[in-house]
Design an enzyme around this catalytic site. Structure first.
Site, mmCIF file in Angstrom:
data_model
loop_
_atom_site.group_PDB
_atom_site.id
_atom_site.type_symbol
_atom_site.label_atom_id
_atom_site.label_comp_id
_atom_site.label_asym_id
_atom_site.label_seq_id
_atom_site.Cartn_x
_atom_site.Cartn_y
_atom_site.Cartn_z
ATOM 1 C CD GLU A 1 -8.990 1.162 7.672
ATOM 2 O OE1 GLU A 1 -9.185 0.307 8.549
ATOM 3 O OE2 GLU A 1 -8.282 2.170 7.848
ATOM 4 C CG HIS B 1 -6.120 -1.831 8.666
ATOM 5 N ND1 HIS B 1 -6.290 -0.751 9.495
ATOM 6 C CD2 HIS B 1 -4.809 -1.836 8.355
ATOM 7 C CE1 HIS B 1 -5.121 -0.137 9.676
ATOM 8 N NE2 HIS B 1 -4.203 -0.780 8.988
ATOM 9 C CG ASP C 1 -0.274 -0.363 2.516
ATOM 10 O OD1 ASP C 1 0.961 -0.426 2.545
ATOM 11 O OD2 ASP C 1 -0.990 -0.567 3.510
ATOM 12 C CG ASP D 1 -9.233 -1.032 11.695
ATOM 13 O OD1 ASP D 1 -8.193 -1.655 11.364
ATOM 14 O OD2 ASP D 1 -9.699 -0.088 11.018
HETATM 15 C C1 GLP Z 1 -0.689 0.633 8.506
HETATM 16 C C2 GLP Z 1 -0.271 -0.242 7.335
HETATM 17 C C3 GLP Z 1 -0.529 -1.684 7.625
HETATM 18 C C4 GLP Z 1 0.043 -2.048 8.985
HETATM 19 C C5 GLP Z 1 -0.646 -1.242 10.041
HETATM 20 C C6 GLP Z 1 -0.185 -1.578 11.431
HETATM 21 O O1 GLP Z 1 -2.043 0.867 8.530
HETATM 22 N N1 GLP Z 1 -0.916 0.114 6.134
HETATM 23 O O2 GLP Z 1 0.063 -2.473 6.604
HETATM 24 O O3 GLP Z 1 -0.119 -3.412 9.225
HETATM 25 O O4 GLP Z 1 -0.329 0.112 9.768
HETATM 26 O O5 GLP Z 1 0.945 -0.837 11.749
HETATM 27 P P1 GLP Z 1 1.896 -1.071 12.959
HETATM 28 O O6 GLP Z 1 2.739 -2.234 12.591
HETATM 29 O O7 GLP Z 1 2.700 0.182 13.037
HETATM 30 O O8 GLP Z 1 1.052 -1.309 14.147
#
Ligand code: GLP
Length: 242
Positions: free
Chosen positions: A142, A137, A67, A135
């Site tokens: 989402e 995702h 992404d 959440d």
């Molecule tokens: C963002 C990314 C996700 C990731 C999520 C969790 O939303 N797009 O790919 O898994 O953050 O991030 P973190 O690892 O910092 O908790």
């Protein structure tokens, strides 16, 4: 779905590193699906160390990132392009021409999405690395994202904007509102999936992913249907599973 519970973040990164580096060693020209966020940073650090020590060769590896934010410049320090350069690509012998990140800054986003889907349809991702949002995702898919979705533009949930504000001076106004993300079908098409989750704010997301109903309310729950999915969770994130 195989769930591995480890003690802490350090062990999580070590286990994740062992699984990914085994693939790269066995199949030097493998295709990786890569993720951003705070969680994979420690794993990337271990990959860099192994590469520098001459133990892990990226010269034939290809990659596709999940992404990218829409609405911030490609050169913004928190763009996922920059994240990947800073945490992995600039420090290993990967061929940048073989790395792909969705073009969130494209003037014609429809065209950028179509091109990414076209590339993905020709590639086979051997291992898709994932983090998870609080959440549930994955990527930026989402809650409510259809299971048959491919790369698309999303409006980020308020909870995601809040979670990610730490990367933007804790200023909610600086966090992009939109992103471009692989869809859940793209993720499910990978031959194997490796999801990492650390910390207490992932407790519910992990519980719903592993034990919940398969529902678009928790996008990651679709991974229960994946034939080769490994989830590595530290004790803090696994609290409701034990
Ligand atoms: C963002 C990314 C996700 C990731 C999520 C969790 O939303 N797009 O790919 O898994 O953050 O991030 P973190 O690892 O910092 O908790």
């Amino acid at each position: 779905m195989k769930v591995i519970i480890v003690k802490n973040y350090e062990e999580l990164c070590q286990k994740g590193f062992e699984i990914m580096s085994e693939l790269i060693t066995k199949k030097p020209d493998c295709t990786l699906g890569l993720a951003t966020g705070g969680t994979p940073v420690g794993l990337y650090k271990k990959m860099v160390e192994a590469n520098k020590a001459g133990k892990l060769d990226f010269s034939k590896v290809s990659s596709y990132n999940l992404d990218e934010y829409v609405g911030i410049d490609y050169n913004h320090p928190e763009s996922y392009h920059k994240f990947m350069r800073r945490n992995l690509f600039d420090h290993v012998n990967i061929d940048l021409a073989k790395t792909h990140v969705p073009d969130g800054g494209a003037k014609d986003s429809k065209k950028a999405i179509d091109e990414y889907n076209e590339m993905l349809s020709k590639a086979t991702i051997d291992m898709q690395l994932l983090g998870i949002g609080s959440d549930g995702h994955i990527g930026f898919d989402e809650p409510g994202t259809p299971f048959d979705s491919v790369t698309h533009i999303v409006d980020l949930e308020e909870s995601t904007i809040k979670d990610n504000a730490r990367f933007f001076d804790n200023d909610l106004n600086k966090v992009p509102r939109k992103a471009m993300t692989m869809g859940l079908k793209n993720i499910m098409d990978a031959k194997s999936v490796l999801l990492l989750a650390s910390g207490a704010n992932k407790i519910d997301a992990i519980y719903n992913t592993v034990r919940g109903d398969i529902s678009t309310d928790c996008p990651a729950s679709i991974l229960q249907n994946h034939p080769n999915c490994t989830i590595i969770v530290d004790e803090a994130a696994a609290a409701k599973l034990q």
